[in-house]
Design an enzyme around this catalytic site. Structure first.
Site, short mmCIF file in Angstrom:
data_model
loop_
_atom_site.label_atom_id
_atom_site.label_comp_id
_atom_site.label_asym_id
_atom_site.label_seq_id
_atom_site.Cartn_x
_atom_site.Cartn_y
_atom_site.Cartn_z
N GLU A 149 18.61 29.18 -76.95
CA GLU A 149 19.91 28.64 -76.52
C GLU A 149 20.93 29.67 -76.08
O GLU A 149 22.04 29.71 -76.60
CB GLU A 149 20.51 27.80 -77.67
CG GLU A 149 19.63 26.66 -78.12
CD GLU A 149 20.26 25.81 -79.23
OE1 GLU A 149 21.32 26.19 -79.74
OE2 GLU A 149 19.67 24.77 -79.56
N ASN A 193 13.69 29.32 -75.47
CA ASN A 193 13.80 27.91 -75.88
C ASN A 193 15.23 27.39 -75.68
O ASN A 193 16.19 28.09 -76.00
CB ASN A 193 13.44 27.84 -77.38
CG ASN A 193 13.27 26.43 -77.91
OD1 ASN A 193 12.58 25.61 -77.30
ND2 ASN A 193 13.89 26.14 -79.05
N HIS A 229 15.52 16.92 -77.37
CA HIS A 229 16.27 15.99 -78.23
C HIS A 229 16.79 14.87 -77.33
O HIS A 229 17.72 15.07 -76.56
CB HIS A 229 17.43 16.71 -78.94
CG HIS A 229 16.97 17.75 -79.91
ND1 HIS A 229 16.40 17.42 -81.11
CD2 HIS A 229 16.97 19.10 -79.85
CE1 HIS A 229 16.08 18.53 -81.76
NE2 HIS A 229 16.41 19.57 -81.01
N GLU A 263 11.03 20.53 -79.84
CA GLU A 263 11.83 19.90 -80.90
C GLU A 263 12.03 18.42 -80.62
O GLU A 263 13.12 17.88 -80.80
CB GLU A 263 13.21 20.58 -81.01
CG GLU A 263 13.13 22.08 -81.22
CD GLU A 263 14.51 22.74 -81.36
OE1 GLU A 263 15.50 22.03 -81.60
OE2 GLU A 263 14.57 23.98 -81.23
N ASP A 265 12.67 14.67 -80.48
CA ASP A 265 13.04 13.49 -81.26
C ASP A 265 13.79 12.56 -80.32
O ASP A 265 14.13 12.96 -79.20
CB ASP A 265 13.83 13.81 -82.56
CG ASP A 265 15.09 14.62 -82.34
OD1 ASP A 265 15.56 14.74 -81.19
OD2 ASP A 265 15.62 15.14 -83.34
C1 XIL Z 1 18.81 22.33 -86.74
C2 XIL Z 1 18.18 21.86 -88.06
O1 XIL Z 1 17.39 20.73 -87.79
C3 XIL Z 1 19.25 21.53 -89.05
O2 XIL Z 1 18.68 21.21 -90.31
C4 XIL Z 1 20.23 22.70 -89.19
O3 XIL Z 1 21.29 22.34 -90.03
C5 XIL Z 1 20.76 23.13 -87.85
O4 XIL Z 1 19.68 23.41 -86.98
N1 XIL Z 1 18.23 23.25 -81.79
C6 XIL Z 1 17.48 24.16 -82.49
C7 XIL Z 1 17.18 23.93 -83.91
O5 XIL Z 1 16.96 25.12 -81.89
O6 XIL Z 1 17.04 25.13 -84.63
C8 XIL Z 1 18.22 23.05 -84.55
O7 XIL Z 1 17.80 22.76 -85.88
C9 XIL Z 1 18.42 21.78 -83.75
C10 XIL Z 1 18.88 22.10 -82.36
#
Ligand code: XIL
Length: 405
Positions: A149, A193, A229, A263, A265
């Protein structure tokens, strides 16, 4: 000569037995792809279903938080390995692979962020961190999110997000991080990422330009992670038109890069409606499908696996139910969607098996129950049975079979 009906029955029972053990993991193994979930050992202590589901359904594991900077190195030079080690050990005991997440990120900075360090010192902190962490897990973690990020949302000339690495070192921290990482473990697959850049948006072009530049400068980057996401139509995270995702995956392939969905969801408004869960299933199918349709995309990770421990409700109140298992570890429609995408049609033998099914209801979904399977009241059981509609049955304790499509 044996009676043909007897042979049919034997075949039916054999196929049924093997399908009854169908899992995401078995289907992914057959395809040679990584199906993973983010996990945290904090959740599993008193809850056998957590570990059981994780090891049964996934061949790959990611630490949801345990391998982030501040978690591993809360104060300078003091590394805490307990949870990360436990996750790696669990994966090894269960024949699972581990994706590493994440070495250098503008969040979870801990002392590195708080210290206002100068350029050289911050570079030294980054080098020590990458060397120590990747060194410990060398050969045990097959791919790493090296930088997470760092590109800004939206359009315009605002390329980088503000973070302490950029402020302290400048954008070339990205080059350094990959070069250091590659020296520590030359066999690890190294990723950049980021989020909300799966479709045709300005941020996707900025990421493309970043990684193209890295490739041109000979920086050892091997892949791009699309976090994925997602959410329902009309929201900021709505699923992009899937052809756009396909085009993005392909333009990374043209640069010689892999892509991973890192990631995934799909949040919906809670409590979740049946309709939203059907839309969610379509989202899971579309993203997993577009990934697997491209030879350079062989890793698909969901951010958690049970709705019980998803980060979404805490992060985005009123939203959740984003994962393939519900809070009781029961597979949801999205789970069956993943299974459908993973299961090659050639393995289905609908004709041979249709005689073994009793149709119990028709309507928008085709509902069947396999004959001969009875489930006691109050019991829940999952039975996979290959109908033409690739039925996977979630049998409830009333004895009725319900195809979770
Ligand atoms: C999130 C976790 O799921 C949480 O438990 C934590 O509080 C914050 O981080 N992008 C990412 C992940 O790269 O590392 C993040 O994970 C979600 C968004």
């Amino acid at each position: 000569m044996s009676h043909p009906i007897g042979l049919c029955m034997a075949a039916l029972i054999a196929v049924q037995a093997s399908w009854a053990q169908e899992t995401l993991r078995a289907a992914a193994d057959r395809r040679g792809v990584h199906i993973g979930a983010a996990a945290g050992s904090a959740f599993w202590s008193n809850e056998p279903a957590y570990k059981e589901t994780l090891r049964r359904e996934f061949n790959t594991l990611v630490a949801e938080n345990a391998m982030k900077f501040a978690q591993l190195q809360p104060t300078r030079g003091n590394f805490r390995w307990t949870e990360a080690d436990a996750l790696v050990e669990f994966a090894q005991q269960n024949g699972m692979k581990v994706r590493g997440h994440t070495l250098v990120w503008g969040q979870s900075g801990g002392f590195a962020e708080a210290g206002n360090f100068g350029r050289e010192e911050l570079l030294e902190i980054m080098r020590t961190h990458i060397q120590t962490v990747m060194g410990r897990y060398r050969g045990k973690i097959f791919e790493w999110d090296v930088v997470n990020e760092t590109i800004a949302d939206g359009r315009g000339t605002n390329v980088y997000r503000d973070n302490y690495w950029i402020r302290g070192i400048g954008p070339e921290y990205v080059d350094s991080a990959f070069r250091i990482a590659h020296r520590v473990d030359p066999t690890a697959v190294l990723y950049y990422n980021d989020y909300r850049a799966e479709g045709s948006v300005p941020k996707a072009d900025k990421i493309y330009a970043l990684v193209k530049g890295l490739r041109e400068r000979g920086v050892p980057i091997h892949g791009v992670g699309m976090q994925g996401h997602m959410s329902t139509p009309g929201t900021i995270r709505e699923l992009p038109e899937i052809g756009q995702v396909d085009a993005n995956i392909k333009r990374f392939a043209a640069l010689g890069l892999k892509v991973a969905i890192t990631e995934f969801d799909f949040r919906v408004r809670t409590p979740a409606s049946e309709q939203d869960l059907a839309v969610q299933k379509a989202g899971y199918k579309a993203m997993l499908g577009v990934c697997l349709a491209n030879p350079n995309c062989r890793t698909f990770v969901t951010w958690g696996f049970t709705d019980k421990y998803s980060f979404i409700p805490g992060f985005d109140p009123g939203w959740g139910a984003a994962l393939p298992f519900d809070e009781q570890y029961r597979p949801k429609a999205s789970y069956y969607g993943m299974l459908e995408v993973l299961t090659p049609t050639s393995l289905l033998r609908p004709r041979a098996l249709r005689s073994g099914l009793r149709q119990v209801e028709t309507g928008p979904w085709r509902l069947y129950t396999p004959t001969g399977v009875s489930v006691a009241a109050g019991e829940n059981r999952t039975v996979v049975f290959p109908t033409r509609s690739r039925g996977v049955f979630f049998l409830k304790g009333d004895g009725e079979g319900r195809a979770a499509r």
